[in-house]
Design an enzyme around this catalytic site. Sequence first.
Site, PDB file in Angstrom:
ATOM      1  N   HIS A 150      12.252  80.850  37.172  1.00 36.54           N
ATOM      2  CA  HIS A 150      12.193  79.598  36.416  1.00 36.54           C
ATOM      3  C   HIS A 150      10.782  79.174  36.055  1.00 36.54           C
ATOM      4  O   HIS A 150      10.585  78.067  35.552  1.00 36.54           O
ATOM      5  CB  HIS A 150      12.857  78.464  37.199  1.00 36.54           C
ATOM      6  CG  HIS A 150      14.322  78.653  37.395  1.00 36.54           C
ATOM      7  ND1 HIS A 150      15.271  78.084  36.581  1.00 36.54           N
ATOM      8  CD2 HIS A 150      15.004  79.368  38.311  1.00 36.54           C
ATOM      9  CE1 HIS A 150      16.484  78.427  36.996  1.00 36.54           C
ATOM     10  NE2 HIS A 150      16.345  79.216  38.041  1.00 36.54           N
ATOM     11  N   ARG A 192       8.399  66.040  34.324  1.00 43.38           N
ATOM     12  CA  ARG A 192       7.386  65.977  35.372  1.00 43.38           C
ATOM     13  C   ARG A 192       5.987  65.937  34.747  1.00 43.38           C
ATOM     14  O   ARG A 192       5.768  66.464  33.652  1.00 43.38           O
ATOM     15  CB  ARG A 192       7.505  67.201  36.286  1.00 43.38           C
ATOM     16  CG  ARG A 192       8.605  67.076  37.305  1.00 43.38           C
ATOM     17  CD  ARG A 192       8.432  65.867  38.194  1.00 43.38           C
ATOM     18  NE  ARG A 192       7.378  66.044  39.147  1.00 43.38           N
ATOM     19  CZ  ARG A 192       7.555  66.358  40.431  1.00 43.38           C
ATOM     20  NH1 ARG A 192       8.778  66.480  40.910  1.00 43.38           N
ATOM     21  NH2 ARG A 192       6.533  66.528  41.242  1.00 43.38           N
ATOM     22  N   THR A 220      14.792  71.759  29.511  1.00 45.48           N
ATOM     23  CA  THR A 220      16.204  71.391  29.325  1.00 45.48           C
ATOM     24  C   THR A 220      16.288  69.964  28.801  1.00 45.48           C
ATOM     25  O   THR A 220      17.265  69.601  28.148  1.00 45.48           O
ATOM     26  CB  THR A 220      16.997  71.520  30.638  1.00 45.48           C
ATOM     27  OG1 THR A 220      16.227  70.946  31.691  1.00 45.48           O
ATOM     28  CG2 THR A 220      17.301  72.968  30.952  1.00 45.48           C
ATOM     29  N   LYS A 275      18.688  67.943  25.824  1.00 45.45           N
ATOM     30  CA  LYS A 275      19.392  66.655  25.978  1.00 45.45           C
ATOM     31  C   LYS A 275      19.032  65.708  24.828  1.00 45.45           C
ATOM     32  O   LYS A 275      19.894  65.030  24.268  1.00 45.45           O
ATOM     33  CB  LYS A 275      19.038  66.004  27.325  1.00 45.45           C
ATOM     34  CG  LYS A 275      19.550  66.791  28.509  1.00 45.45           C
ATOM     35  CD  LYS A 275      18.919  66.362  29.827  1.00 45.45           C
ATOM     36  CE  LYS A 275      19.097  67.468  30.856  1.00 45.45           C
ATOM     37  NZ  LYS A 275      18.149  67.399  31.974  1.00 45.45           N
TER      38      LYS A 275
END
Length: 808
Positions: free
Chosen positions: A353, A542, A649, A653
């Site tokens: 990831h 983040r 991701t 959204k």
Amino acid sequence: MDKFFSLKDRIEMALKSEYAVSPGKATKQQVFDATAHTIRDHLMPYYMKSVDDHHGKKNLFYMCMEFLLGRTLNNALMNMGLFDEYKEALDEMGFDIDDIICEEPDPGLGNGGLGRLAACFLDSVASLDLPVVGCGIRYQNGLFKQVIEDGYQKEAPDTWLSRGFPWEIKREDRKVEVRFGGFVYEEWIDGKLSVMHTGYDSVTAIPYDVPIIGGNNSSTAGILKLWSAEPYENFDLATFNKGEYRKSLKNENNASILCRVLYPADNHTNGQELRLKQQYFLCSASMQYLVNRFLSLGNDDLYKLPAYAAVHINDTHPTLAIPELMRILMDEHDFAWNEAWSICKKMFSYTNHTILGEALETWPKKLMQEIIPRIFKIISEINERFCTDVWNKNPGDWSVINRISIIHEDKVRMANLCALACHTVNGVSQLHSKILKDDVFSDFNKLYPNKFTGITNGITHRRWLQYANPALSELITEAIGDSWISDPERLEDLKPFADDSSFREKFIAVKRTNKEKLNKYLQNKQGVSFDIDSMVDVQAKRLHEYKRQLLNALHILHLYNRIVTGDYKNMVPRTFIFAAKAAPGYDMAKLIIKLINEISVLVNANPLARDLIKVIFLENYSVSSAEILIPATDLSEQLSTAGFEASGTGNMKFMMNGALTIGTMDGANIEISNRVGTDDFFVFGLKADEVKERKTQGYASYNICTQNPILMAAVNRLTDGSLANGNLSLFSEIKSNLILGSHGAADSYMVLCDFNSYRLTQLKVNEAYADSHRWGKSAIINTAMSGFFSSDRTIREYNERIWNLDRL
Ligand code: 26W
């Protein structure tokens, strides 16, 4: 559900039995607990069916140190089709269901992308009826609560469990022992080599099962197994009686500290002992559970284990599951090395990831030897056999051995162990998968070319569109019917509506309603509000230098410069919202938060500027606040330096909720822009290969800055006394990092290099927003093309290419 009692009766009975209060006297919190209590009755049949139906089928164990679930109440009610019934019952009792929903603590058992992806995956596997068990840790404290004080981030503990977690089922009957430390030696007993482990400390691992209810009218639940540590033996009374208080409490302390807190460092490893213990705890408990269940179902031939179970490792954090399963097979079930190894090689798969160097996990050899001596021995043996094999194929080539070796100098390289032992290595976007093959794992790719694959991430369209944005969801269904709910790629049927002016107006009206909702939320939470007619421009993720919140901040300083110099004709009013937590030990990230808050003060103090721009820092970003923020967003900021964001991701959204993106060609942005087309996606900046090239050439950020007066003026604001009450030095480190560099290269994430392209592209954004028809059309196209990014598609691909599970 109950023939004799209405739902209202049942909630009231739960209120009485739990709290001894009548509805008239109950607090909202108590009503939430009582409501959840009654929902458990509905959940249990799903859970029991899943547990039963998992039998005899191949199961997947999805191993992850983080599951960022968000709230359950609304999601479960919606997925079970019980929302209206509950709304009515609560109404009758005098409570608004939306208020009750907000009483639920938001379990933040994850840092960011990795953890939220795991939660979306659970929703999808449940909706697709796949037999999956998510294995994680029941941290007592999730990710810290962020409080902003005087513009600075402060951390407070997140005590999400303090009132209990109504959705879990404690499974004492499935407890196992996990051992740490001690000594390992080998002994020949009756002509057979046995491994002895003595002098270890034990803790008990107890699983708490959380049923995850999917959509699509599925009748099964996904199961999330969260492991919690308890003292292995009960309190040592004999030692206590002897007066050795400290010693008698050792067991207790060892256990209680283990699952106390989620490590808050995202993309950065520090080699802490407790973190290694957490990782082994998760892996050992889960692998013991896997084997115990196989045997308890009447199977006795462990050779058949791969037909019963697959194990997916999420990032390298649960890598120890591999040597742990080897240990169980060899030490507890007498398998020979080769047999155990061939079983394991069929079972494990791995998704990477992140490619940031500082996130690639390595553990000090010494620490591993001390904490998990048997596991270390197994890893050493795996490594020796592997290196010998590679050496025989490339005799004399030390450099390749140095690169692929699992143990190198004094470190154990977890990614190398995964790349060797797993049958599949997956990347999370097409670009990321290419980088894995060409860079991070290029040697492994040469050795095992068929191992590598790329499955682009996804998000659950149920939580992120259907439930978070009910107004848009309704509008979509009105236009194209509801087939998109079970088949999200049908959202594409919306495309022709982009040219329909009455639909466009309705679409824009929905966005406005969502902005009003966000405005109310911000007012209640932080006492700030914004102009509903302004463009809502959001960067929520983040805080990390590679994500380049700093680029956004510098651009706002540039807009401020334009305004104060009178150059603001045609400037569309904008509300810039930032939402981001910084790792507590990441000083630069924390300083950037302070900077954003100081820019907000600067802009606000200027009457001209504050009419055109507003900067808001949304405190304590979480799944719940994302559910309000994202549907209200017009512009999604995806600014990572190309090559650094594995997928992203959040980008998906925002797109799904009709935001346009300004972004680099990085991660899944590339796939988003390929789908919506360049007219409806604002691309800027260097591409990944250009970034690499510029870096190898030696990039001189100082020259870029001095040759561009516009950029220089924005950068100078950092230290000219405009910010932080005239403080000249507070942000000087940010400036010097950009133009002079610290520890080597300046501006490692190419902020200055991409500034001009970003600024020019923002001008196009401004122009596009000024034309509300054009903007509305693009927004609709974004939603229409977002179906591909449903995690249902991602999970189908994982299942076809990697897991091969049969539906329940
Ligand atoms: C050990 C420290 C540590 C902690 C967390 C290292 C790495 C992580 C995570 C793997 C970081 C993470 O969440 N990565 C994000 O994963 C998302 C899901 O695949 C991607 O969409 C994001 O691009 C990636 O940054």
